[in-house]
Design an enzyme around this catalytic site. Structure first.
Site, short mmCIF file in Angstrom:
data_model
loop_
_atom_site.label_atom_id
_atom_site.label_comp_id
_atom_site.label_asym_id
_atom_site.label_seq_id
_atom_site.Cartn_x
_atom_site.Cartn_y
_atom_site.Cartn_z
N ASN A 70 -30.06 -47.42 19.89
CA ASN A 70 -31.42 -46.98 20.90
C ASN A 70 -30.14 -46.25 21.07
O ASN A 70 -29.26 -46.83 21.74
CB ASN A 70 -31.48 -48.17 21.11
CG ASN A 70 -32.06 -48.31 22.66
OD1 ASN A 70 -32.22 -47.75 23.07
ND2 ASN A 70 -31.39 -49.54 23.16
N GLY A 71 -30.63 -45.53 22.09
CA GLY A 71 -29.91 -44.44 23.45
C GLY A 71 -29.84 -42.76 24.01
O GLY A 71 -30.88 -42.24 23.53
N ASP A 108 -42.66 -54.75 44.51
CA ASP A 108 -41.99 -53.58 42.86
C ASP A 108 -40.50 -53.82 42.33
O ASP A 108 -40.23 -53.89 43.11
CB ASP A 108 -43.27 -52.99 42.73
CG ASP A 108 -43.31 -51.90 41.71
OD1 ASP A 108 -43.37 -52.27 40.49
OD2 ASP A 108 -43.75 -50.99 42.02
N ASP A 109 -40.25 -53.68 40.90
CA ASP A 109 -39.10 -53.18 40.42
C ASP A 109 -38.63 -51.64 41.49
O ASP A 109 -37.67 -51.79 41.31
CB ASP A 109 -38.82 -53.23 38.53
CG ASP A 109 -40.04 -52.46 38.37
OD1 ASP A 109 -39.95 -50.75 37.83
OD2 ASP A 109 -41.08 -52.65 37.73
N THR A 112 -43.47 -57.15 35.72
CA THR A 112 -41.76 -57.22 36.28
C THR A 112 -41.90 -57.96 37.33
O THR A 112 -40.92 -59.11 37.66
CB THR A 112 -41.14 -55.85 36.46
OG1 THR A 112 -42.01 -54.93 37.05
CG2 THR A 112 -41.10 -55.69 34.64
N GLY A 154 -40.60 -49.62 24.00
CA GLY A 154 -41.11 -47.89 23.10
C GLY A 154 -42.41 -48.40 22.51
O GLY A 154 -42.19 -48.89 21.18
N CYS A 195 -35.08 -47.66 23.91
CA CYS A 195 -35.70 -47.90 22.95
C CYS A 195 -35.68 -49.44 21.98
O CYS A 195 -34.75 -49.91 22.64
CB CYS A 195 -35.45 -46.97 21.31
SG CYS A 195 -36.14 -44.92 21.74
N TYR A 233 -36.02 -53.76 35.06
CA TYR A 233 -37.13 -53.47 34.67
C TYR A 233 -37.19 -53.33 32.77
O TYR A 233 -38.63 -53.77 32.72
CB TYR A 233 -37.53 -51.88 34.82
CG TYR A 233 -38.72 -51.57 34.25
CD1 TYR A 233 -40.01 -51.30 35.52
CD2 TYR A 233 -38.82 -50.13 33.06
CE1 TYR A 233 -41.27 -50.80 33.93
CE2 TYR A 233 -40.17 -50.10 33.06
CZ TYR A 233 -41.20 -49.99 33.43
OH TYR A 233 -42.23 -49.45 32.84
#
Ligand code: SF4
Length: 482
Positions: free
Chosen positions: A100-101, A360-361, A298, A28, A2, A254
């Site tokens: 966030n978490g 790509d990541d 990315t 998000g 988030c 990412y």
């Protein structure tokens, strides 16, 4: 994952929160919200993008010079409107909070709030649990006159309950703005300050946008309280665990924007170094690509460095429709499959008849990579090699990323050769774990690498891991757990 923002200053808080949420939108897209305080809390939250949730009318209503904001991707709970943040509680003082978490002991804590403390919870969101424990401990402390030292003591008790990742911002009515970060610093949190204001954010890009020049990271385990006279109080709540710092390494791979700096490391620079490391891996394979093409967005920095290291041309060969959601953070498999076709289109002359190395990541489930490779072949790529600048993802993230169940990882079930066949690449090249750590640029003890290595920076008993996976699957099917 988030994004959060907290502001206290002389200007209207929402004038800072709204643009900051736009800058954090990549963290998000499921829901957004903000709470400000002036003669009472003013709250607006709902499902959707920041621009969908807010409009001139409701922004006008969000009065006050202190406030917090949130953009959400759901990790615990089904992600309904009732789970959107911030949450507000009326006692003591009145507290608004968002985070966030992900708390790995969420279900035990939820039970404790309901059964031991006889409180009603209206959501499946762990922020509501953190808010209730903060309220419970502040009430126990009888913090009738809010002294920061007492607030920090209450917070010490809250920290003892919480296991997992959390970066929190909170408004205490008529008192000030509080922010705190989990003891391992798994989730990022920065503080910007000038003479007029303080601002916390998940990523430094939000503070760049608001013109803050003095930006620092909130330390793992640190709490910061800024009162209404703009006096700043800081306390290391968890002193003894500071040495086990564990910033999420996937932020650099990412999540974070390339223009962000997290815990002193520039995300773009990290991606360049990751490209260098991947380039060295590519040299071990017998490939001679005509072009190195990033999978946007990315993959850009890494692809440029891979091309430099292996001596191939670097070209843009895939163009992204910017108005389609990021596929990785869309909630269901069917949405993800459709979205790949919607969002990427090849530049045909750059790939037709050529040997293409895509950079790509990461690969989570393999569906996206398979479709991108099919897309390249459909426009005439002669051979398609796939290079990942992170190692195979094999273990669930229990700290708030939507890849909690082991079954979702293609690398959990298949060997690298089997993955190569499954995504239909001519050659598949992964980053190594040491290459990942060298690339991002701190020593190994500085990161959480659990999704690559299975080494979790917090206590995660196997039984809990199984339960998280089970609950996660169940949460996708039901709105409320109990
Ligand atoms: S498990 Fe992976 S995604 Fe989750 S916090 Fe650790 S490094 Fe980040």
């Amino acid at each position: 994952m988030c994004g959060i923002i907290g502001y206290i200053g002389k200007r209207e808080a929402i004038e800072n929160i709204y643009p900051a949420l736009l800058a954090l939108q990549h963290r998000g897209q499921d829901a957004a919200g903000a709470a400000t305080f002036e003669n009472g809390f003013h709250l607006k939250k709902g499902d959707g993008l920041v621009v969908t949730v807010f409009n001139p009318k409701n922004l006008e209503r969000l009065k006050g010079t202190v406030g917090i904001g949130h953009v959400r991707y759901p990790t615990v709970g089904a992600g309904g409107a009732e789970d959107a943040q911030p949450f507000i509680i009326t006692t003591p003082y009145g507290i608004a909070l968002c985070h966030n978490g992900n708390l790995v002991n969420y279900f035990d804590l939820r039970k404790e709030v309901i059964e031991n403390n006889l409180r009603y919870l209206n959501s499946n969101c762990d922020a509501e649990v953190i808010l209730n424990f903060l309220s419970i401990e502040m009430t126990k402390m009888k913090v009738t006159y809010l002294v920061p030292e007492k607030l920090f003591r209450a917070l010490t008790k809250v920290y003892k309950k919480l296991i997992g990742s959390y970066a929190v911002v909170s408004v205490i009515a008529n008192k000030g703005l509080l922010a705190f970060r989990d003891p391992q610093g798994i989730k990022p949190l920065v503080l910007g300050r000038n003479k007029q204001s303080y601002c916390f954010a998940s990523e430094s890009v939000a503070l760049d946008l608001l013109g803050y020049e003095r930006i620092e990271d909130v330390k793992p385990g640190e709490a910061i309280f800024i009162d209404h006279k703009f006096k700043c109080y800081r306390k290391q709540i968890e002193i003894n665990r500071v040495n086990r710092k564990a910033t999420c390494i996937f932020e650099y791979v990412y999540f974070a924007r390339p223009d962000s700096i997290i815990d002193g490391i520039g995300v773009y620079e990290a991606r360049l170094r990751l490209g260098e490391e991947l380039g060295k891996e590519c040299l071990k394979y017998n490939i001679n690509p005509d072009v190195v093409v990033p999978v946007p967005d990315t993959g850009r920095g890494a692809a440029q460095m891979v091309a430099e290291i292996i001596g191939a041309k670097h070209r843009e060969g895939l163009i992204k429709n910017r108005y389609i959601y990021r596929t990785f953070i869309m909630p269901t498999q069917s949405e993800r499959i459709e979205a790949v076709r919607l969002k990427l289109n090849p530049i045909k002359p750059e790939v037709r008849g050529k040997k293409v190395l895509l950079v790509d990541d990461s690969i989570v489930r393999g569906n996206t990579s398979k479709q991108i490779i099919a897309l390249m072949r459909s426009v005439g790529a002669r051979e398609v090699y796939y290079g990942l600048y992170s190692p195979p993802l094999r273990f669930p993230c229990v700290y708030g990323i939507d890849m909690q169940t082991r079954g979702e990882f293609i690398a959990r079930k298949k060997s690298i050769e089997q993955i190569r066949k499954s995504i239909n690449a001519d050659v598949l090249i992964y980053q190594t774990v040491p290459g990942l750590i060298r690339g991002v640029g701190l020593d190994e003890r500085g990161f959480c690498t659990a999704c690559f290595t299975g080494s979790y920076p917090t206590k995660i008993p196997q039984v809990l891991l199984k339960r998280i996976e089970k609950d996660r699957v169940r949460s996708r099917d039901s709105k409320f757990y109990n």
